[in-house]
Design an enzyme around this catalytic site. Structure first.
Site, mmCIF file in Angstrom:
data_model
loop_
_atom_site.group_PDB
_atom_site.id
_atom_site.type_symbol
_atom_site.label_atom_id
_atom_site.label_comp_id
_atom_site.label_asym_id
_atom_site.label_seq_id
_atom_site.Cartn_x
_atom_site.Cartn_y
_atom_site.Cartn_z
ATOM 1 N N LYS A 1 1.113 2.668 -9.503
ATOM 2 C CA LYS A 1 2.019 2.628 -8.351
ATOM 3 C C LYS A 1 3.435 2.354 -8.820
ATOM 4 O O LYS A 1 3.652 1.560 -9.736
ATOM 5 C CB LYS A 1 1.533 1.538 -7.383
ATOM 6 C CG LYS A 1 2.406 1.313 -6.157
ATOM 7 C CD LYS A 1 1.776 0.246 -5.257
ATOM 8 C CE LYS A 1 2.701 -0.178 -4.131
ATOM 9 N NZ LYS A 1 2.101 -1.224 -3.272
ATOM 10 N N LYS B 1 0.517 6.354 -6.789
ATOM 11 C CA LYS B 1 1.029 5.883 -5.507
ATOM 12 C C LYS B 1 2.546 5.731 -5.592
ATOM 13 O O LYS B 1 3.062 4.996 -6.436
ATOM 14 C CB LYS B 1 0.393 4.552 -5.092
ATOM 15 C CG LYS B 1 0.950 4.018 -3.766
ATOM 16 C CD LYS B 1 0.209 2.781 -3.296
ATOM 17 C CE LYS B 1 0.860 2.183 -2.051
ATOM 18 N NZ LYS B 1 0.135 0.996 -1.532
ATOM 19 N N ASP C 1 -3.335 -4.257 -4.623
ATOM 20 C CA ASP C 1 -2.114 -3.741 -5.254
ATOM 21 C C ASP C 1 -1.489 -4.888 -6.040
ATOM 22 O O ASP C 1 -0.959 -5.839 -5.449
ATOM 23 C CB ASP C 1 -1.133 -3.223 -4.198
ATOM 24 C CG ASP C 1 -1.610 -1.951 -3.516
ATOM 25 O OD1 ASP C 1 -2.840 -1.768 -3.377
ATOM 26 O OD2 ASP C 1 -0.751 -1.136 -3.107
#
Length: 244
Positions: A164, A196, A101
């Site tokens: 995300k 996400k 991430d």
């Protein structure tokens, strides 16, 4: 009472997250024992700081639990030099991370230097070849729907696997408005890419709202392949609802 099947679906979407700056190895071990070892349904992934990857990997192996292992890089500022971010990725993958991430350099995007952001994303994608890459755009700092949409487009163009929302380390995390903008761009893309939601996904109701929004705009049933919920406290609430 929420449909138990819906609760089970939510649990399987969760990236169970522990990113507490005050943690040490003992606190991490206690968290793993309390929040993971006792659950009957497993989350999509566990997300921790790079320093704890080896500890968590060993725990999962000892308990014979098959869960993806995620970590964060360029986190949370999004402002580290590219060479340092690439070094973080190399170290994390060597330590057993399955998923990365990475925070988008959103300050650079806000300054209008789009090509620098493109180059950053291209090199990060190259460094994570063969692994799941989620790019955190920090939607709460981008300010406008136009900037959120632009950031989402750049992430999709880069070949990343997920867009995300947030780090959870700034004032504004995921909002329904930001999620809607991001999902609209994702739905219009020619390439399948995941979404996400993170940074403030603390209630079952809000998680359900985000999943419903995903399914409404993409026309797909939410599964971990294309939808994740980054959360810490949510998992416990979901498990308790299943026990009722």
């Amino acid at each position: 009472m929420t449909n138990p099947l819906r609760i089970q679906q939510l649990i399987k979407l969760v990236d169970l997250t522990r990113l507490n700056d005050q943690d040490d190895a003992a606190a991490m071990q206690q968290w793993l024992e309390q929040d993971l070892a006792c659950t009957t349904l497993l989350p999509a992934a566990i997300c921790v700081y790079p320093d704890y990857l080896t500890q968590v990997k060993n725990f999962l192996q000892q308990k014979k639990l098959v869960v993806k292992l995620a970590t964060v890089v360029n986190f949370p500022s999004g402002a580290l030099p590219l060479v340092q971010v690439l070094a973080q990725i190399k170290t994390a993958l060597a330590a057993g991370a399955d998923e990365i991430d990475c925070v988008l350099p959103y300050q650079i995007l806000l300054s209008g230097q789009t090509e620098l952001v493109r180059d950053f994303l291209a090199q990060v994608r190259n460094a994570t070849t063969g692994h799941c890459l989620k790019i955190i755009i920090e939607s709460g700092e981008l300010g406008t729907c136009q900037q959120i949409g632009k950031a989402t487009e750049l992430v999709i163009e880069s070949g990343a696997d997920f867009v995300k929302t947030s780090t959870g380390k700034v004032k504004v995390g995921v909002t329904e408005e930001a999620a809607r903008v991001m999902l609209a761009v994702i739905a219009a893309s020619e390439r399948r890419v995941g979404f996400k939601a993170s940074g403030g996904v603390r209630s079952v109701d809000f998680a359900l709202k985000l999943v419903s929004l995903f399914e409404e705009l993409t026309g797909e049933v939410a599964t971990a392949q294309y939808m994740r919920l980054g959360a810490s406290a949510l998992m416990k609430d979901l498990s308790q609802q299943l026990d009722y």
